[in-house]
Design a protein around this motif. Structure first.
Motif, PDB file in Angstrom:
ATOM      1  N   ALA A   1       2.442  11.515  -1.002  1.00 43.52           N
ATOM      2  CA  ALA A   1       3.475  12.214  -0.104  1.00 43.52           C
ATOM      3  C   ALA A   1       3.329  13.626   0.044  1.00 43.52           C
ATOM      4  O   ALA A   1       2.517  14.056  -1.212  1.00 43.52           O
ATOM      5  N   GLU A   2       3.712  14.441   0.749  1.00 47.67           N
ATOM      6  CA  GLU A   2       3.538  16.090   0.743  1.00 47.67           C
ATOM      7  C   GLU A   2       4.208  16.459  -0.303  1.00 47.67           C
ATOM      8  O   GLU A   2       3.662  17.630  -0.887  1.00 47.67           O
ATOM      9  N   GLU A   3       5.296  15.885  -0.816  1.00 46.50           N
ATOM     10  CA  GLU A   3       5.964  16.640  -1.936  1.00 46.50           C
ATOM     11  C   GLU A   3       5.200  16.446  -3.367  1.00 46.50           C
ATOM     12  O   GLU A   3       4.197  15.524  -3.210  1.00 46.50           O
ATOM     13  N   GLU A   4       5.786  16.739  -4.439  1.00 49.49           N
ATOM     14  CA  GLU A   4       5.108  16.775  -5.617  1.00 49.49           C
ATOM     15  C   GLU A   4       5.280  15.251  -6.130  1.00 49.49           C
ATOM     16  O   GLU A   4       4.572  14.688  -6.896  1.00 49.49           O
ATOM     17  N   ILE A   5       6.230  14.704  -5.727  1.00 45.32           N
ATOM     18  CA  ILE A   5       6.706  13.297  -6.371  1.00 45.32           C
ATOM     19  C   ILE A   5       6.601  12.253  -5.049  1.00 45.32           C
ATOM     20  O   ILE A   5       7.314  12.724  -3.874  1.00 45.32           O
ATOM     21  N   THR A   6       5.981  11.136  -5.318  1.00 41.91           N
ATOM     22  CA  THR A   6       6.162  10.090  -4.099  1.00 41.91           C
ATOM     23  C   THR A   6       6.865   8.973  -4.803  1.00 41.91           C
ATOM     24  O   THR A   6       6.821   8.562  -5.974  1.00 41.91           O
ATOM     25  N   GLU A   7       7.885   8.561  -4.066  1.00 46.29           N
ATOM     26  CA  GLU A   7       8.761   7.606  -4.568  1.00 46.29           C
ATOM     27  C   GLU A   7       8.832   6.215  -3.761  1.00 46.29           C
ATOM     28  O   GLU A   7       8.675   6.366  -2.429  1.00 46.29           O
TER      29      GLU A   7
ATOM     30  N   LEU B   1       0.763  -1.219   0.065  1.00 49.06           N
ATOM     31  CA  LEU B   1       0.044  -0.025  -0.039  1.00 49.06           C
ATOM     32  C   LEU B   1       0.804   1.263  -0.059  1.00 49.06           C
ATOM     33  O   LEU B   1       1.936   1.323   0.670  1.00 49.06           O
ATOM     34  N   ILE B   2       0.451   2.333  -0.864  1.00 47.78           N
ATOM     35  CA  ILE B   2       1.071   3.522  -0.773  1.00 47.78           C
ATOM     36  C   ILE B   2       0.212   4.642  -0.792  1.00 47.78           C
ATOM     37  O   ILE B   2      -0.964   4.398  -1.173  1.00 47.78           O
ATOM     38  N   SER B   3       0.630   5.570  -0.303  1.00 53.17           N
ATOM     39  CA  SER B   3      -0.244   7.092  -0.202  1.00 53.17           C
ATOM     40  C   SER B   3       0.718   8.230  -0.607  1.00 53.17           C
ATOM     41  O   SER B   3       1.922   8.345  -0.471  1.00 53.17           O
TER      42      SER B   3
END
Length: 435
Positions: free
Chosen positions: A110-116, A106-108
């Protein structure tokens, strides 16, 4: 799409409300129950319709340009956070030979523009690794459904042999392995090929003094030599079934290929040429000798996808093929695992190769056999096993002796020690002038 837990719970509650209707015959309650079911159906339908129209998350997979077998590598999946919903399930379609990647997960956003997201992938087999698309199971806005979304990311990455040792500086000739007829006489500045002129140093032999240069400079000038360059090393890899047996996490052929590549790398560093030939395989392959530090990339690309076949090893046919390819003198290194029935065929091959080349036969000794030769038998069955192995080893040594009498050099070692030993033998032959 598939229903999520929230929708299933709503359906279960709605079905449970039907129990009072069985006890009380009330038209009003029944109408309310059906109306509630219609509301659930409409809400679920609208939620599913919106999910179906939702595009797949914006994602890309970042891989190394090449992978190494049995070595962990980091795979990164980068997603645009604005296109990602909380609780999205990611299932990357990697080749599937590593069960410990930790996917799906599961992923959600992130607050940044890119989620890695990063995971470790450890390929178990050489050859092309096929990565498929990125698959997401995205929750709907109300959490009633999960929809399958696919982001195109299919690619193919080559899985090379373990070449991590190529950059190590441990390949030298610091340990002496004795070869019949090989004597090293290290003398400073003396070799096979002229390198440069320099001032005389105490200890230089009179043969090194350049008298013409000495007369011009009016001081003693010595010639300095180096090991001859531009020589050839040809690697003959046995692609038959005898090297298909597992040795640790790899096969015997994988160990032979690693030893061949390390020897080729060492030859290229010495400014010699290195080539390779696979025989008795499903697809026999010939790689002409190349030179230069970039030559190892040529050999890697030409050999990384090879695997042992189910054919018997044919040494005499391989020798005839090699002689047809090149007759220029070279060090021919035959990497195989000798068996008693190879005697006549192998003697024919060595006799043919010896007319043009210096032949080195590398016999792979299994670690189990080495351990068995040192075991003290505990019962009658173990005694029989040790006795049978000793008889086989005696026959192998007799074959080694016949090969040496035929003019070949022979070495026998375990797969783990073969890369270092072959490199040391090559350097000793080169420095002794026999190559």
């Amino acid at each position: 799409m598939k229903p999520d837990r929230r929708l299933l719970a709503m359906i279960a509650i709605w079905a449970a409300l039907a129990l009072p209707l069985l006890l009380f015959d009330a038209q009003t309650l029944r109408a309310l129950w059906w109306a509630l079911g219609a509301v659930v159906l409409i809400v679920a339908g609208l939620d599913g319709w919106r999910l179906r129209r939702m595009p797949a998350p914006l994602a890309e997979r970042r891989l190394p340009s090449a992978l190494s077998v049995q070595q962990p590598h980091t795979v990164r999946v980068r997603l645009t956070s604005a296109s990602l919903r909380h609780g999205t399930l990611l299932a990357d379609h990697h080749p599937g030979d590593d069960p410990d990647t930790g996917l799906p997960c599961l992923i959600s956003p992130a607050e940044e523009e890119i989620t890695e997201l990063s995971y470790s992938y450890r390929p178990a087999r050489r050859g092309p690794a096929e990565f498929g698309d990125l698959e997401f199971w995205v929750p709907s806005a109300l959490g009633l459904w999960r929809g399958r979304k696919v982001s195109p990311a299919a690619c193919t990455v080559p899985v090379y042999p373990d070449f991590s040792r190529l950059g190590q500086g441990t390949l030298d000739a610091s340990h002496a392995f004795l070869l019949t007829g090989t004597r090293l006489k290290p003398r400073r500045g003396e070799g096979m090929e002229f390198h440069q002129l320099r001032e005389y140093h105490p200890g230089d032999s009179l043969r090194q003094i350049d008298w013409k240069a000495t007369a011009r400079r009016r001081s003693l000038i010595s010639r300095e030599y180096q090991d001859e360059q531009n020589q050839q090393v040809l690697l003959m890899l046995d692609g038959g079934r005898r090297l298909a047996m597992p040795v640790g996490e790899l096969t015997g052929f994988d160990h032979a290929l690693n030893a061949a590549l390390l020897l080729a790398f060492s030859a290229l560093k010495q400014k010699d040429k290195a080539g390779a030939m696979l025989f008795s395989g499903d697809q026999p392959r010939w790689l002409p000798p190349v030179q230069g530090q970039q030559g190892i990339n040529h050999l890697l690309n030409g050999l990384y996808d090879l695997h042992p076949s189910h054919h018997a090893s044919d040494f005499s046919l391989a020798a005839r093929q090699l002689v047809r390819h090149t007759r220029r003198r070279a060090l021919v290194v035959l990497i195989t695992r000798l068996q008693q029935e190879d005697r006549d065929d192998l003697m024919t091959a060595v006799s043919l190769l010896r007319r043009h080349h210096l032949v080195l036969v590398a016999d792979m000794l299994l670690p189990e056999q080495q351990a068995l030769s040192r075991r003290r038998p505990g019962d009658f069955d173990e005694a029989l096993q040790v006795c049978a192995d000793a008889q086989e080893q005696q026959a192998r040594q007799q074959l080694h002796t016949r090969l040496r009498h035929a003019g070949a050099l022979v070495t026998s070692t375990t797969p783990q020690q073969m890369p270092t030993q072959l490199n040391q033998l090559y350097l000793m032959l080169k420095r002794s002038g026999r190559l």
